[in-house]
Design an enzyme around this catalytic site. Sequence first.
Site, PDB file in Angstrom:
ATOM      1  N   PRO A   1     -43.091  51.791  23.956  1.00 52.83           N
ATOM      2  CA  PRO A   1     -43.497  53.147  23.584  1.00 52.83           C
ATOM      3  C   PRO A   1     -44.593  53.115  22.522  1.00 52.83           C
ATOM      4  O   PRO A   1     -44.626  52.217  21.694  1.00 52.83           O
ATOM      5  CB  PRO A   1     -42.221  53.748  22.997  1.00 52.83           C
ATOM      6  CG  PRO A   1     -41.405  52.586  22.533  1.00 52.83           C
ATOM      7  CD  PRO A   1     -41.741  51.452  23.458  1.00 52.83           C
ATOM      8  N   ASP A   2     -45.518  54.083  22.586  1.00 52.33           N
ATOM      9  CA  ASP A   2     -46.453  54.206  21.470  1.00 52.33           C
ATOM     10  C   ASP A   2     -45.739  55.005  20.380  1.00 52.33           C
ATOM     11  O   ASP A   2     -44.554  55.281  20.469  1.00 52.33           O
ATOM     12  CB  ASP A   2     -47.787  54.825  21.907  1.00 52.33           C
ATOM     13  CG  ASP A   2     -47.630  56.247  22.405  1.00 52.33           C
ATOM     14  OD1 ASP A   2     -46.532  56.804  22.305  1.00 52.33           O
ATOM     15  OD2 ASP A   2     -48.615  56.796  22.913  1.00 52.33           O
ATOM     16  N   PHE A   3     -46.455  55.367  19.335  1.00 50.05           N
ATOM     17  CA  PHE A   3     -45.761  55.994  18.220  1.00 50.05           C
ATOM     18  C   PHE A   3     -45.788  57.510  18.267  1.00 50.05           C
ATOM     19  O   PHE A   3     -44.810  58.157  17.955  1.00 50.05           O
ATOM     20  CB  PHE A   3     -46.356  55.495  16.892  1.00 50.05           C
ATOM     21  CG  PHE A   3     -45.863  54.131  16.531  1.00 50.05           C
ATOM     22  CD1 PHE A   3     -45.012  53.945  15.461  1.00 50.05           C
ATOM     23  CD2 PHE A   3     -46.228  53.025  17.286  1.00 50.05           C
ATOM     24  CE1 PHE A   3     -44.532  52.685  15.137  1.00 50.05           C
ATOM     25  CE2 PHE A   3     -45.755  51.760  16.981  1.00 50.05           C
ATOM     26  CZ  PHE A   3     -44.912  51.584  15.901  1.00 50.05           C
ATOM     27  N   ARG A   4     -46.917  58.085  18.677  1.00 50.24           N
ATOM     28  CA  ARG A   4     -47.063  59.522  18.474  1.00 50.24           C
ATOM     29  C   ARG A   4     -47.087  60.381  19.736  1.00 50.24           C
ATOM     30  O   ARG A   4     -47.234  61.585  19.642  1.00 50.24           O
ATOM     31  CB  ARG A   4     -48.320  59.797  17.634  1.00 50.24           C
ATOM     32  CG  ARG A   4     -48.169  59.254  16.228  1.00 50.24           C
ATOM     33  CD  ARG A   4     -49.196  59.832  15.270  1.00 50.24           C
ATOM     34  NE  ARG A   4     -48.860  59.490  13.895  1.00 50.24           N
ATOM     35  CZ  ARG A   4     -49.181  58.349  13.305  1.00 50.24           C
ATOM     36  NH1 ARG A   4     -49.858  57.440  13.964  1.00 50.24           N
ATOM     37  NH2 ARG A   4     -48.830  58.120  12.065  1.00 50.24           N
TER      38      ARG A   4
ATOM     39  N   ASN B   1     -51.346  46.653  17.467  1.00 52.34           N
ATOM     40  CA  ASN B   1     -50.010  46.465  18.019  1.00 52.34           C
ATOM     41  C   ASN B   1     -49.240  45.351  17.327  1.00 52.34           C
ATOM     42  O   ASN B   1     -49.822  44.375  16.874  1.00 52.34           O
ATOM     43  CB  ASN B   1     -50.099  46.189  19.519  1.00 52.34           C
ATOM     44  CG  ASN B   1     -50.764  47.337  20.259  1.00 52.34           C
ATOM     45  OD1 ASN B   1     -50.899  48.428  19.710  1.00 52.34           O
ATOM     46  ND2 ASN B   1     -51.193  47.086  21.482  1.00 52.34           N
TER      47      ASN B   1
ATOM     48  N   ASP C   1     -46.509  44.008  18.940  1.00 53.30           N
ATOM     49  CA  ASP C   1     -45.625  43.491  19.982  1.00 53.30           C
ATOM     50  C   ASP C   1     -45.875  42.040  20.369  1.00 53.30           C
ATOM     51  O   ASP C   1     -45.156  41.482  21.194  1.00 53.30           O
ATOM     52  CB  ASP C   1     -45.696  44.395  21.226  1.00 53.30           C
ATOM     53  CG  ASP C   1     -47.134  44.591  21.720  1.00 53.30           C
ATOM     54  OD1 ASP C   1     -47.919  43.619  21.700  1.00 53.30           O
ATOM     55  OD2 ASP C   1     -47.458  45.721  22.123  1.00 53.30           O
TER      56      ASP C   1
ATOM     57  N   HIS D   1     -51.706  45.815  11.825  1.00 55.31           N
ATOM     58  CA  HIS D   1     -50.525  46.540  11.344  1.00 55.31           C
ATOM     59  C   HIS D   1     -49.295  45.647  11.268  1.00 55.31           C
ATOM     60  O   HIS D   1     -48.167  46.123  11.256  1.00 55.31           O
ATOM     61  CB  HIS D   1     -50.237  47.745  12.249  1.00 55.31           C
ATOM     62  CG  HIS D   1     -51.264  48.824  12.107  1.00 55.31           C
ATOM     63  ND1 HIS D   1     -51.455  49.796  13.053  1.00 55.31           N
ATOM     64  CD2 HIS D   1     -52.161  49.078  11.129  1.00 55.31           C
ATOM     65  CE1 HIS D   1     -52.424  50.594  12.668  1.00 55.31           C
ATOM     66  NE2 HIS D   1     -52.875  50.184  11.509  1.00 55.31           N
TER      67      HIS D   1
ATOM     68  N   CYS E   1     -40.154  37.597   3.133  1.00 54.64           N
ATOM     69  CA  CYS E   1     -39.146  38.156   2.231  1.00 54.64           C
ATOM     70  C   CYS E   1     -39.845  39.193   1.351  1.00 54.64           C
ATOM     71  O   CYS E   1     -40.916  38.930   0.806  1.00 54.64           O
ATOM     72  CB  CYS E   1     -38.550  37.055   1.369  1.00 54.64           C
ATOM     73  SG  CYS E   1     -37.502  37.690   0.053  1.00 54.64           S
TER      74      CYS E   1
ATOM     75  N   CYS F   1     -39.713  37.571  -2.580  1.00 55.19           N
ATOM     76  CA  CYS F   1     -40.461  36.374  -2.992  1.00 55.19           C
ATOM     77  C   CYS F   1     -41.601  36.015  -2.050  1.00 55.19           C
ATOM     78  O   CYS F   1     -42.302  35.029  -2.282  1.00 55.19           O
ATOM     79  CB  CYS F   1     -39.511  35.190  -3.157  1.00 55.19           C
ATOM     80  SG  CYS F   1     -38.841  34.610  -1.587  1.00 55.19           S
TER      81      CYS F   1
HETATM   82 ZN   LIG Z   1     -37.007  35.881  -1.030  1.00 53.90          ZN
END
Ligand SMILES: [Zn+2]
Length: 208
Positions: free
Chosen positions: A94-97, A168, A170, A187, A195, A198
């Site tokens: 699916p796209d986002f909008r 994308n 994906d 993106h 993390c 850190c």
């Molecule tokens: Zn960490």
Amino acid sequence: MAEGGGNSKSEAHVDGSEDHDSSPSPEENTQDSISQRMEHILKSFQDFAVSDEAPPQVLEEVSFEGIVKYIKSGKCKNIITMTGAGISTSAGIPDFRSPGTGLYDNLQKYDLPSPQAIFEIGYFKENPVPFFTLARELWPGSFKPTPCHYFLRLLHEKNLLLRAFTQNIDTLERVAGVPEEKLVEAHGTFATSHCVDCRQKYSQEWIK
Ligand SMILES: [Zn+2]
């Protein structure tokens, strides 16, 4: 080579969104419709002419065929592509909008303060469950690259691809065989994780 589009939201980093409202279904995704869309995009570029001086003519004609001709001429050696959600919707992602089918319209089950919250780092630190639930749903492996992804690889194999920018996350460019060093996954990507405290980098295998 498809569309680009800014997204200035303060989302964490995982977002392959587009400002378009619809994408072609697989059966509409014929060369004809691509050709038509391409011409539409090219026409809009022509409107941007800023000076009266004619720029040096690169394309014999401003059309899909004109571009194909130019690529085949051998004069075109450093192609930069920019792609968005539209190249993956026919893979089932699916796209986002897009209203109705877009991701942001289908997040009710996560009970979020706003659809975008699922990608906001502040909300993630409070409640990471929705993000990880969605990540599992969209996890690479169940989707196959589309002809458009393989076109990028073809450009690479023909030594014509300088850089492939994608919105994308994906990883289908990687799955199709576009090497990591040619890719800018603007993106973010499911391929790696860090993390949030850190910055330690983790592989796709580890996070899975
Ligand atoms: Zn960490």
